[in-house]
Design an enzyme around this catalytic site. Sequence first.
Site, mmCIF file in Angstrom:
data_model
loop_
_atom_site.group_PDB
_atom_site.id
_atom_site.type_symbol
_atom_site.label_atom_id
_atom_site.label_comp_id
_atom_site.label_asym_id
_atom_site.label_seq_id
_atom_site.Cartn_x
_atom_site.Cartn_y
_atom_site.Cartn_z
ATOM 1 N N HIS A 15 -20.387 -13.556 -32.890
ATOM 2 C CA HIS A 15 -21.265 -14.181 -33.868
ATOM 3 C C HIS A 15 -21.925 -15.414 -33.246
ATOM 4 C CE1 HIS A 15 -18.778 -11.632 -36.416
ATOM 5 N NE2 HIS A 15 -19.629 -11.815 -37.410
ATOM 6 N N GLY A 18 -25.984 -17.747 -28.765
ATOM 7 C CA GLY A 18 -26.269 -17.941 -27.341
ATOM 8 C C GLY A 18 -25.614 -16.879 -26.487
ATOM 9 N N LYS A 19 -24.371 -16.574 -26.789
ATOM 10 C CA LYS A 19 -23.645 -15.547 -26.049
ATOM 11 C C LYS A 19 -24.288 -14.177 -26.261
ATOM 12 C CE LYS A 19 -19.216 -16.115 -26.050
ATOM 13 N NZ LYS A 19 -17.765 -16.094 -26.423
ATOM 14 N N ASP A 75 -14.608 -13.397 -24.069
ATOM 15 C CA ASP A 75 -13.908 -14.627 -24.436
ATOM 16 C C ASP A 75 -14.000 -15.540 -23.237
ATOM 17 O OD1 ASP A 75 -12.397 -15.800 -26.720
ATOM 18 O OD2 ASP A 75 -10.958 -16.220 -25.123
ATOM 19 N N PHE A 157 -26.081 -23.339 -23.746
ATOM 20 C CA PHE A 157 -25.398 -23.636 -24.999
ATOM 21 C C PHE A 157 -23.993 -24.119 -24.674
ATOM 22 C CE2 PHE A 157 -24.606 -19.257 -23.913
ATOM 23 C CZ PHE A 157 -23.287 -19.014 -24.273
ATOM 24 N N GLY A 158 -23.266 -24.543 -25.690
ATOM 25 C CA GLY A 158 -21.889 -24.973 -25.483
ATOM 26 C C GLY A 158 -21.793 -26.185 -24.564
ATOM 27 N N ASP A 160 -22.626 -26.320 -21.454
ATOM 28 C CA ASP A 160 -23.529 -26.193 -20.309
ATOM 29 C C ASP A 160 -24.120 -27.515 -19.816
ATOM 30 O OD1 ASP A 160 -23.058 -23.502 -20.222
ATOM 31 O OD2 ASP A 160 -25.040 -22.890 -20.935
#
Length: 210
Positions: A15, A18-19, A75, A157-158, A160
């Site tokens: 969900h 970005g991934k 993951d 994202f995250g 990064d």
Amino acid sequence: MSHRLLTGRVVIATHNAGKLVEIRELLAPFGVEAVSAGELNLPEPEETGTMFAENAAIKALAAATASGLPAFADDSGLCVDALDGAPGLFSARWAGPGKDFSGAMARIAEELDRRGATNRRAHFVSALVIAWPDGHTELFEGRVFGDLVQPRGVAGFGYDPMFRPDGFDRTFGEISSEEKHGVDWQSGNALSHRARAFVSLAAACLRRPA
């Protein structure tokens, strides 16, 4: 070990927008139609594993069982040497329910300062699992090493913006999507942890259309 070929339609068990974009772009050259777990309104299973591979398998198997289609799950997380590998499996949780990764990056900096740590080494890990409705799974892993810096850039994202991969003077937040997870299919070279895992996955389970 023999591998099972992935063809046709696949569910991307995430969900995370970005991934999802990254995985769809990686799959595109292989003619695989990808639909997300969010688009199918599939619930997110509880991630109870103690390793990235276990959590990826939990997500992939849940999506494959619910959809009746092969499912593809990632993951991944950031492991900081001076924080004993944290946030690691809990990388997303450090951002809280609002996915505040600016706050999560600030927390990492605060934890490093609190420990008086000068070591800024870290690495990203990605575990990719494909699961079929009959319970068959395939696992592939990738890592990329680098240093933590003051967050820079708005790409990715995250975490990064605070991660500068070895051999670069730019962070993942300053590197284009194409450069970050693009693959040189002649050499098999890739930069990001997810792309490196995907190279192994593609060699085992995917075929380019004629």
